[in-house]
Write a protein that holds these residues in place. Structure first.
Motif, PDB file in Angstrom:
ATOM      1  N   ARG A 212       0.822  -1.211   0.000  1.00  0.00           N
ATOM      2  CA  ARG A 212       0.000   0.000   0.000  1.00  0.00           C
ATOM      3  C   ARG A 212       0.856   1.262   0.000  1.00  0.00           C
ATOM      4  O   ARG A 212       0.337   2.368  -0.032  1.00  0.00           O
ATOM      5  CB  ARG A 212      -0.944   0.008   1.191  1.00  0.00           C
ATOM      6  CG  ARG A 212      -1.973  -1.090   1.118  1.00  0.00           C
ATOM      7  CD  ARG A 212      -2.978  -0.973   2.257  1.00  0.00           C
ATOM      8  NE  ARG A 212      -4.003  -1.958   2.120  1.00  0.00           N
ATOM      9  CZ  ARG A 212      -5.131  -1.779   1.436  1.00  0.00           C
ATOM     10  NH1 ARG A 212      -5.355  -0.650   0.841  1.00  0.00           N
ATOM     11  NH2 ARG A 212      -6.023  -2.741   1.356  1.00  0.00           N
ATOM     12  N   GLY A 213       2.167   1.091  -0.006  1.00  0.00           N
ATOM     13  CA  GLY A 213       3.091   2.221   0.001  1.00  0.00           C
ATOM     14  C   GLY A 213       3.267   2.813  -1.384  1.00  0.00           C
ATOM     15  O   GLY A 213       2.556   2.468  -2.329  1.00  0.00           O
ATOM     16  N   PRO A 214       4.232   3.712  -1.509  1.00  0.00           N
ATOM     17  CA  PRO A 214       4.441   4.374  -2.801  1.00  0.00           C
ATOM     18  C   PRO A 214       4.928   3.413  -3.875  1.00  0.00           C
ATOM     19  O   PRO A 214       5.466   2.345  -3.587  1.00  0.00           O
ATOM     20  CB  PRO A 214       5.513   5.421  -2.482  1.00  0.00           C
ATOM     21  CG  PRO A 214       6.184   4.928  -1.261  1.00  0.00           C
ATOM     22  CD  PRO A 214       5.171   4.138  -0.495  1.00  0.00           C
ATOM     23  N   ARG A 215       4.696   3.813  -5.101  1.00  0.00           N
ATOM     24  CA  ARG A 215       5.127   3.041  -6.274  1.00  0.00           C
ATOM     25  C   ARG A 215       5.933   3.946  -7.186  1.00  0.00           C
ATOM     26  O   ARG A 215       5.666   5.136  -7.266  1.00  0.00           O
ATOM     27  CB  ARG A 215       3.907   2.528  -7.049  1.00  0.00           C
ATOM     28  CG  ARG A 215       3.027   1.631  -6.245  1.00  0.00           C
ATOM     29  CD  ARG A 215       1.750   1.332  -6.999  1.00  0.00           C
ATOM     30  NE  ARG A 215       0.892   0.486  -6.189  1.00  0.00           N
ATOM     31  CZ  ARG A 215      -0.306   0.107  -6.554  1.00  0.00           C
ATOM     32  NH1 ARG A 215      -0.802   0.490  -7.701  1.00  0.00           N
ATOM     33  NH2 ARG A 215      -1.027  -0.669  -5.767  1.00  0.00           N
ATOM     34  N   LEU A 216       6.882   3.368  -7.859  1.00  0.00           N
ATOM     35  CA  LEU A 216       7.596   4.083  -8.909  1.00  0.00           C
ATOM     36  C   LEU A 216       6.946   3.716 -10.231  1.00  0.00           C
ATOM     37  O   LEU A 216       6.599   2.555 -10.444  1.00  0.00           O
ATOM     38  CB  LEU A 216       9.069   3.687  -8.934  1.00  0.00           C
ATOM     39  CG  LEU A 216       9.885   4.038  -7.699  1.00  0.00           C
ATOM     40  CD1 LEU A 216      11.287   3.455  -7.820  1.00  0.00           C
ATOM     41  CD2 LEU A 216       9.955   5.543  -7.524  1.00  0.00           C
ATOM     42  N   ALA A 217       6.798   4.693 -11.103  1.00  0.00           N
ATOM     43  CA  ALA A 217       6.207   4.452 -12.420  1.00  0.00           C
ATOM     44  C   ALA A 217       7.231   4.798 -13.485  1.00  0.00           C
ATOM     45  O   ALA A 217       7.829   5.878 -13.455  1.00  0.00           O
ATOM     46  CB  ALA A 217       4.946   5.307 -12.596  1.00  0.00           C
ATOM     47  N   PHE A 218       7.461   3.866 -14.411  1.00  0.00           N
ATOM     48  CA  PHE A 218       8.406   4.051 -15.504  1.00  0.00           C
ATOM     49  C   PHE A 218       7.667   3.891 -16.828  1.00  0.00           C
ATOM     50  O   PHE A 218       6.796   3.028 -16.944  1.00  0.00           O
ATOM     51  CB  PHE A 218       9.522   3.001 -15.441  1.00  0.00           C
ATOM     52  CG  PHE A 218      10.361   3.074 -14.200  1.00  0.00           C
ATOM     53  CD1 PHE A 218      11.487   3.865 -14.162  1.00  0.00           C
ATOM     54  CD2 PHE A 218      10.014   2.346 -13.074  1.00  0.00           C
ATOM     55  CE1 PHE A 218      12.265   3.931 -13.023  1.00  0.00           C
ATOM     56  CE2 PHE A 218      10.785   2.410 -11.924  1.00  0.00           C
ATOM     57  CZ  PHE A 218      11.917   3.214 -11.903  1.00  0.00           C
ATOM     58  N   ARG A 219       8.048   4.661 -17.818  1.00  0.00           N
ATOM     59  CA  ARG A 219       7.518   4.428 -19.161  1.00  0.00           C
ATOM     60  C   ARG A 219       8.007   3.065 -19.620  1.00  0.00           C
ATOM     61  O   ARG A 219       9.113   2.633 -19.283  1.00  0.00           O
ATOM     62  CB  ARG A 219       7.981   5.506 -20.111  1.00  0.00           C
ATOM     63  CG  ARG A 219       7.344   6.832 -19.824  1.00  0.00           C
ATOM     64  CD  ARG A 219       7.716   7.835 -20.884  1.00  0.00           C
ATOM     65  NE  ARG A 219       7.042   9.091 -20.602  1.00  0.00           N
ATOM     66  CZ  ARG A 219       7.565  10.260 -20.841  1.00  0.00           C
ATOM     67  NH1 ARG A 219       8.751  10.360 -21.394  1.00  0.00           N
ATOM     68  NH2 ARG A 219       6.882  11.345 -20.554  1.00  0.00           N
ATOM     69  N   SER A 220       7.191   2.378 -20.393  1.00  0.00           N
ATOM     70  CA  SER A 220       7.525   1.020 -20.825  1.00  0.00           C
ATOM     71  C   SER A 220       8.879   0.943 -21.528  1.00  0.00           C
ATOM     72  O   SER A 220       9.656   0.023 -21.293  1.00  0.00           O
ATOM     73  CB  SER A 220       6.441   0.469 -21.754  1.00  0.00           C
ATOM     74  OG  SER A 220       5.218   0.383 -21.063  1.00  0.00           O
ATOM     75  N   GLY A 221       9.197   1.912 -22.378  1.00  0.00           N
ATOM     76  CA  GLY A 221      10.476   1.915 -23.083  1.00  0.00           C
ATOM     77  C   GLY A 221      11.654   2.070 -22.144  1.00  0.00           C
ATOM     78  O   GLY A 221      12.694   1.428 -22.320  1.00  0.00           O
ATOM     79  N   ALA A 222      11.515   2.919 -21.132  1.00  0.00           N
ATOM     80  CA  ALA A 222      12.585   3.103 -20.151  1.00  0.00           C
ATOM     81  C   ALA A 222      12.793   1.823 -19.351  1.00  0.00           C
ATOM     82  O   ALA A 222      13.931   1.433 -19.065  1.00  0.00           O
ATOM     83  CB  ALA A 222      12.260   4.271 -19.225  1.00  0.00           C
ATOM     84  N   TRP A 223      11.707   1.162 -18.990  1.00  0.00           N
ATOM     85  CA  TRP A 223      11.813  -0.099 -18.243  1.00  0.00           C
ATOM     86  C   TRP A 223      12.486  -1.172 -19.090  1.00  0.00           C
ATOM     87  O   TRP A 223      13.350  -1.895 -18.610  1.00  0.00           O
ATOM     88  CB  TRP A 223      10.445  -0.566 -17.771  1.00  0.00           C
ATOM     89  CG  TRP A 223      10.534  -1.807 -16.939  1.00  0.00           C
ATOM     90  CD1 TRP A 223      10.219  -3.068 -17.325  1.00  0.00           C
ATOM     91  CD2 TRP A 223      10.999  -1.915 -15.592  1.00  0.00           C
ATOM     92  NE1 TRP A 223      10.452  -3.954 -16.299  1.00  0.00           N
ATOM     93  CE2 TRP A 223      10.927  -3.267 -15.222  1.00  0.00           C
ATOM     94  CE3 TRP A 223      11.455  -0.991 -14.653  1.00  0.00           C
ATOM     95  CZ2 TRP A 223      11.305  -3.726 -13.964  1.00  0.00           C
ATOM     96  CZ3 TRP A 223      11.833  -1.445 -13.397  1.00  0.00           C
ATOM     97  CH2 TRP A 223      11.755  -2.795 -13.072  1.00  0.00           C
ATOM     98  N   ALA A 224      12.120  -1.259 -20.359  1.00  0.00           N
ATOM     99  CA  ALA A 224      12.727  -2.244 -21.255  1.00  0.00           C
ATOM    100  C   ALA A 224      14.232  -2.001 -21.375  1.00  0.00           C
ATOM    101  O   ALA A 224      15.028  -2.948 -21.375  1.00  0.00           O
ATOM    102  CB  ALA A 224      12.065  -2.202 -22.630  1.00  0.00           C
ATOM    103  N   GLY A 225      14.647  -0.740 -21.458  1.00  0.00           N
ATOM    104  CA  GLY A 225      16.064  -0.411 -21.498  1.00  0.00           C
ATOM    105  C   GLY A 225      16.778  -0.824 -20.226  1.00  0.00           C
ATOM    106  O   GLY A 225      17.898  -1.347 -20.269  1.00  0.00           O
ATOM    107  N   PHE A 226      16.141  -0.601 -19.081  1.00  0.00           N
ATOM    108  CA  PHE A 226      16.728  -1.010 -17.802  1.00  0.00           C
ATOM    109  C   PHE A 226      16.893  -2.524 -17.740  1.00  0.00           C
ATOM    110  O   PHE A 226      17.938  -3.029 -17.327  1.00  0.00           O
ATOM    111  CB  PHE A 226      15.860  -0.532 -16.634  1.00  0.00           C
ATOM    112  CG  PHE A 226      16.224  -1.177 -15.331  1.00  0.00           C
ATOM    113  CD1 PHE A 226      17.372  -0.811 -14.668  1.00  0.00           C
ATOM    114  CD2 PHE A 226      15.420  -2.174 -14.785  1.00  0.00           C
ATOM    115  CE1 PHE A 226      17.726  -1.416 -13.466  1.00  0.00           C
ATOM    116  CE2 PHE A 226      15.763  -2.787 -13.602  1.00  0.00           C
ATOM    117  CZ  PHE A 226      16.925  -2.409 -12.933  1.00  0.00           C
ATOM    118  N   VAL A 227      15.881  -3.255 -18.163  1.00  0.00           N
ATOM    119  CA  VAL A 227      15.946  -4.724 -18.120  1.00  0.00           C
ATOM    120  C   VAL A 227      17.063  -5.225 -19.033  1.00  0.00           C
ATOM    121  O   VAL A 227      17.828  -6.116 -18.657  1.00  0.00           O
ATOM    122  CB  VAL A 227      14.583  -5.338 -18.494  1.00  0.00           C
ATOM    123  CG1 VAL A 227      14.693  -6.839 -18.676  1.00  0.00           C
ATOM    124  CG2 VAL A 227      13.550  -5.011 -17.420  1.00  0.00           C
TER     125      VAL A 227
END
Length: 68
Positions: free
Chosen positions: A47-62
């Motif tokens: 129930r705490g905070p969440r980080l939100a990433f654009r899908s393209g940024a997340w794919a680059g991180f992965v």
């Protein structure tokens, strides 16, 4: 990246716990995909905070993490 408040367990989101997380350690991460966005939260504080990433940024991180 954006920090968004949690609304609790959204029944529409399907959260996936990292295979590198453990139930007794401090590093428990879950991710959920939403349209155009990937959300990340602490599995011990759903129930705490969440980080939100654009899908393209997340794919680059992965890709970067997998290569590392």
């Amino acid at each position: 990246m954006a920090l968004s408040p949690s609304l609790g367990d959204d029944p529409v989101l399907e959260w996936h716990k990292s295979s590198h997380s453990s139930n007794d350690g401090p590093a428990c991460v879950e991710v959920a995909a939403a349209p155009g966005t990937v959300l990340v939260r602490d599995s011990k504080d759903p129930r705490g905070p969440r980080l939100a990433f654009r899908s393209g940024a997340w794919a680059g991180f992965v890709r970067f993490a997998a290569a590392g």
